[in-house]
Scaffold this motif. Structure first.
Motif, short mmCIF file in Angstrom:
data_model
loop_
_atom_site.label_atom_id
_atom_site.label_comp_id
_atom_site.label_asym_id
_atom_site.label_seq_id
_atom_site.Cartn_x
_atom_site.Cartn_y
_atom_site.Cartn_z
N ASP A 138 0.41 9.14 -5.67
CA ASP A 138 0.56 10.56 -5.33
C ASP A 138 1.41 11.28 -6.37
OD1 ASP A 138 -0.93 10.16 -3.06
OD2 ASP A 138 0.77 10.11 -1.67
N LYS A 139 2.42 10.60 -6.87
CA LYS A 139 3.30 11.20 -7.86
C LYS A 139 2.55 11.50 -9.16
CE LYS A 139 7.72 10.39 -10.21
NZ LYS A 139 8.91 9.49 -10.28
N ILE A 140 1.63 10.58 -9.53
CA ILE A 140 0.88 10.74 -10.78
C ILE A 140 -0.32 11.67 -10.60
CG2 ILE A 140 -0.42 9.50 -12.57
CD1 ILE A 140 1.23 7.03 -11.87
N GLY A 141 -0.81 11.76 -9.36
CA GLY A 141 -1.99 12.56 -9.08
C GLY A 141 -3.27 11.75 -9.07
N TYR A 144 7.12 3.40 -13.77
CA TYR A 144 6.33 3.44 -12.54
C TYR A 144 6.37 2.09 -11.82
CZ TYR A 144 4.35 7.91 -14.08
OH TYR A 144 4.19 9.22 -14.46
N ALA A 145 6.32 0.99 -12.59
CA ALA A 145 6.36 -0.34 -11.97
C ALA A 145 7.70 -0.57 -11.28
CB ALA A 145 6.11 -1.41 -13.03
N GLU A 146 8.77 -0.12 -11.91
CA GLU A 146 10.09 -0.29 -11.32
C GLU A 146 10.25 0.57 -10.07
OE1 GLU A 146 12.77 0.57 -14.52
OE2 GLU A 146 12.60 -1.45 -15.39
N GLU A 147 9.72 1.79 -10.12
CA GLU A 147 9.78 2.67 -8.95
C GLU A 147 9.01 2.06 -7.78
OE1 GLU A 147 8.52 6.63 -9.78
OE2 GLU A 147 10.04 6.99 -11.31
N LYS A 148 7.83 1.51 -8.09
CA LYS A 148 7.03 0.87 -7.04
C LYS A 148 7.80 -0.28 -6.41
CE LYS A 148 4.06 -2.20 -5.21
NZ LYS A 148 4.23 -3.65 -4.98
N LEU A 161 -0.69 -2.12 -11.75
CA LEU A 161 -0.45 -0.78 -12.28
C LEU A 161 -1.54 -0.37 -13.26
CD1 LEU A 161 1.38 1.72 -12.51
CD2 LEU A 161 2.62 0.52 -14.34
N GLU A 162 -1.97 -1.30 -14.10
CA GLU A 162 -3.03 -0.99 -15.06
C GLU A 162 -4.32 -0.60 -14.33
OE1 GLU A 162 -2.84 -0.56 -18.15
OE2 GLU A 162 -1.02 -1.60 -18.80
N ILE A 163 -4.63 -1.30 -13.24
CA ILE A 163 -5.82 -0.95 -12.45
C ILE A 163 -5.65 0.44 -11.84
CG2 ILE A 163 -7.14 -1.52 -10.37
CD1 ILE A 163 -6.59 -4.48 -11.02
N LEU A 164 -4.47 0.71 -11.32
CA LEU A 164 -4.20 2.02 -10.73
C LEU A 164 -4.36 3.14 -11.75
CD1 LEU A 164 -3.01 3.46 -8.09
CD2 LEU A 164 -0.81 3.31 -9.27
N LEU A 165 -3.79 2.94 -12.93
CA LEU A 165 -3.82 3.98 -13.97
C LEU A 165 -5.20 4.14 -14.60
CD1 LEU A 165 -0.45 3.28 -15.83
CD2 LEU A 165 -0.91 4.98 -14.04
N SER A 166 -6.06 3.14 -14.46
CA SER A 166 -7.39 3.21 -15.08
C SER A 166 -8.26 4.32 -14.50
CB SER A 166 -8.10 1.86 -14.93
OG SER A 166 -8.42 1.60 -13.57
N SER A 167 -7.90 4.78 -13.32
CA SER A 167 -8.68 5.86 -12.70
C SER A 167 -8.14 7.24 -13.08
CB SER A 167 -8.66 5.70 -11.17
OG SER A 167 -7.34 5.79 -10.66
N TYR A 193 0.83 -1.21 0.00
CA TYR A 193 0.00 0.00 0.00
C TYR A 193 0.86 1.26 0.00
CZ TYR A 193 -2.88 3.81 1.73
OH TYR A 193 -3.49 5.02 1.89
N LEU A 194 1.85 1.31 0.86
CA LEU A 194 2.70 2.50 0.95
C LEU A 194 3.46 2.75 -0.35
CD1 LEU A 194 4.09 2.04 4.57
CD2 LEU A 194 2.46 3.78 3.80
N ALA A 195 3.90 1.66 -0.99
CA ALA A 195 4.65 1.80 -2.25
C ALA A 195 3.73 2.27 -3.38
CB ALA A 195 5.31 0.48 -2.61
N TRP A 196 2.53 1.66 -3.49
CA TRP A 196 1.60 2.10 -4.52
C TRP A 196 1.10 3.51 -4.25
CZ3 TRP A 196 1.89 0.25 -8.97
CH2 TRP A 196 1.98 -1.11 -9.23
N LYS A 197 0.92 3.85 -2.99
CA LYS A 197 0.47 5.19 -2.61
C LYS A 197 1.48 6.24 -3.08
CE LYS A 197 -1.84 8.38 -0.23
NZ LYS A 197 -3.09 8.96 -0.79
N LYS A 198 2.75 5.92 -2.94
CA LYS A 198 3.80 6.86 -3.37
C LYS A 198 3.70 7.11 -4.88
CE LYS A 198 8.78 7.62 -3.10
NZ LYS A 198 10.08 7.09 -2.56
#
Length: 211
Positions: A30-33, A72-76, A53-59, A22-27
């Motif tokens: 937040d970076k993407i907005g 983004y996947a590597e950063e996470k 990541l695809e689910i995250l970006l879908s919003s 959660y903390l990693a995906w949250k970071k």
């Protein structure tokens, strides 16, 4: 059923790294907005990194190149692995270790079937790196759960027919993967009440009731 092997999901079953995910995906969110909270994080449980990541970006209304997605996947993952460095054998529940020992004493094979590409690192941090007869993770598969590939590969590594394997899962995608692999399943945690499971566990040691 006379099982010969037990195949465990890792995150949420053997240990819990949900907070780190959660903390990693949250970071990243937040970076993407992107608005991201723990409820949204639950949608990512049990599936692979790129699928998450695809689910995250879908919003998000923007479009992202494959290069951006890879970044983004590597950063996470780098963020998540940094959190994992804090883990130690103290993070393994005594109940889990005792139950695993009792299962092994019955002559059953033990395996990990996880979509995580960090499964071996987590097992090492917990002191379980040489504990399982087979470890199949996200580095070994092309398709994440609910595809049955990870569980079928684990049973193949063990040399045991899928019908003789019992899967332990805490996520719906994992239960679906077990069903597709023609394996019985025992659900724990968030998935404990799911009808797709063969058995329902209130606690990890309840597994012994079905072996």
């Amino acid at each position: 059923m006379n099982y010969q092997a037990i195949i465990f999901d890792l995150d949420g079953v053997i240990c819990s790294t949900d907070a780190y995910h959660y903390l990693a995906w949250k970071k990243i969110a937040d970076k993407i907005g992107i608005d991201f909270d723990e409820k949204a994080n639950n949608r990512l449980r049990g599936i692979g990194r790129m699928e998450s990541l695809e689910i995250l970006l879908s919003s998000h209304s923007g479009r992202f190149s494959e290069k951006d997605k890879k970044k983004y996947a590597e950063e996470k993952n780098l963020c998540y692995r940094a959190f994992l460095q804090k883990m130690s054998p103290a993070d393994l529940s005594p109940e889990v270790r005792t139950t695993l020992d009792q299962i092994r004493s019955k002559g059953l094979k033990l395996a990990i079937g996880s979509s995580s590409k960090n499964a071996k690192l987590i097992l090492q941090k917990l002191g379980l790196e040489n504990y399982f007869d087979a470890v199949t993770d996200g580095n070994d598969i092309a398709r994440s759960k609910p595809d049955p590939e990870v569980y079928l590969k684990a049973s193949a590594c063990l040399g045991i027919d899928p019908s003789r394997c019992l899967v332990i899962e805490d996520a719906l995608s994992g239960l679906e993967a077990a069903s597709a692999a023609k394996m019985d399943s025992a659900a724990i945690g968030d998935a404990a009440g799911n009808r797709q499971a063969t058995y329902h566990l209130s606690r990890f040691s309840d597994l012994l009731l079905y072996l």
